[in-house]
Design an enzyme around this catalytic site. Structure first.
Site, mmCIF file in Angstrom:
data_model
loop_
_atom_site.group_PDB
_atom_site.id
_atom_site.type_symbol
_atom_site.label_atom_id
_atom_site.label_comp_id
_atom_site.label_asym_id
_atom_site.label_seq_id
_atom_site.Cartn_x
_atom_site.Cartn_y
_atom_site.Cartn_z
ATOM 1 N N GLY A 13 0.764 -1.237 0.000
ATOM 2 C CA GLY A 13 0.000 0.000 0.000
ATOM 3 C C GLY A 13 0.798 1.291 0.000
ATOM 4 C CB SER A 14 4.278 2.255 -0.817
ATOM 5 O OG SER A 14 4.413 1.620 -2.068
ATOM 6 C CG ASN A 15 1.952 3.415 -5.812
ATOM 7 O OD1 ASN A 15 2.420 4.503 -6.123
ATOM 8 N ND2 ASN A 15 2.442 2.270 -6.258
ATOM 9 C CB VAL A 88 -11.264 -4.498 -13.132
ATOM 10 C CG1 VAL A 88 -12.560 -3.713 -12.984
ATOM 11 C CG2 VAL A 88 -10.178 -3.904 -12.240
ATOM 12 C CG ASN A 102 -3.422 -0.833 -13.057
ATOM 13 O OD1 ASN A 102 -3.298 -0.975 -11.843
ATOM 14 N ND2 ASN A 102 -2.748 -1.573 -13.920
ATOM 15 C CG HIS A 104 1.934 -2.479 -15.633
ATOM 16 N ND1 HIS A 104 1.430 -3.646 -15.110
ATOM 17 C CD2 HIS A 104 3.015 -2.817 -16.360
ATOM 18 C CE1 HIS A 104 2.177 -4.662 -15.534
ATOM 19 N NE2 HIS A 104 3.149 -4.176 -16.291
#
Length: 189
Positions: A13-15, A88, A102, A104
């Site tokens: 979860g850093s982003n 998704v 998203n 990537h």
């Protein structure tokens, strides 16, 4: 119209944390909920620590329980994938046209598609002897990593780079650019 975000996560979860912090105090962008398919995803702890509501929806529930998913993200008008691994489902793509984004960890179309996530991407980049890599921020469509590109950012690689140092270089790009690009997209509507 203000942006109300559901951030979908699977990992550390850093982003996700970076996005929450970036938009803190922004009256035009609200992080409504962080949704994870994995109950042990550290992203949930990060969100909780930043006072953002969280929910767990398994990959099976995502595919099979449309009512649960839609009630969980009710009121949201954007879905942001920040390290979210399940594909998704089409019903979400149909309900959020060009409103699912998203990030990537490669320069798509290179190193995208099934199985290409996280360290797998960086190992493939190294094995291919690439001289550059980067990130691609794109809209989500029915095909993995094939949605319309919004932005790409590159970093140079050396023969000495390892998958770990490649990951570090990509992470720097993610932290610098993902929230900024999101803000630009939201301003356009």
């Amino acid at each position: 119209m203000s942006a109300k975000l559901a951030i979908f996560v699977s990992g550390s979860g850093s982003n996700c944390e970076n996005i929450i912090k970036y938009f803190a105090g922004n009256k035009e962008v609200e992080i409504s909920i962080v949704v994870s398919n994995k109950p042990d995803a550290y992203a949930l702890t990060r969100a909780h620590n930043l006072n953002v509501k969280t929910s767990i929806i398994t990959a099976q529930q995502l595919r099979e329980d449309q009512k649960l998913v839609l009630s969980t993200i009710e009121g949201c008008n954007w879905i942001i994938l920040a390290g979210f691994l399940p594909k998704v489902p089409q019903y979400l793509i149909d309900l959020f046209p060009n409103r699912i984004i998203n990030i990537h960890p490669s320069l798509l179309p290179k190193f995208g598609g099934k199985g290409m996530w996280g360290h797998h991407v960086h190992e493939a980049v190294k094995a291919a002897g690439e001289t550059e890599t980067g990130i691609t921020i794109h809209y989500v469509n029915a095909n993995l990593d094939e949605g319309q590109q919004i932005a790409q950012f590159k970093t140079q690689l050396t023969p000495e780079d390892t998958p770990d140092t490649i990951a570090d270089k990509v992470h720097v790009l993610e932290m610098a650019h993902f929230p900024v690009v999101l803000e630009e997209v939201f301003k356009k509507g």
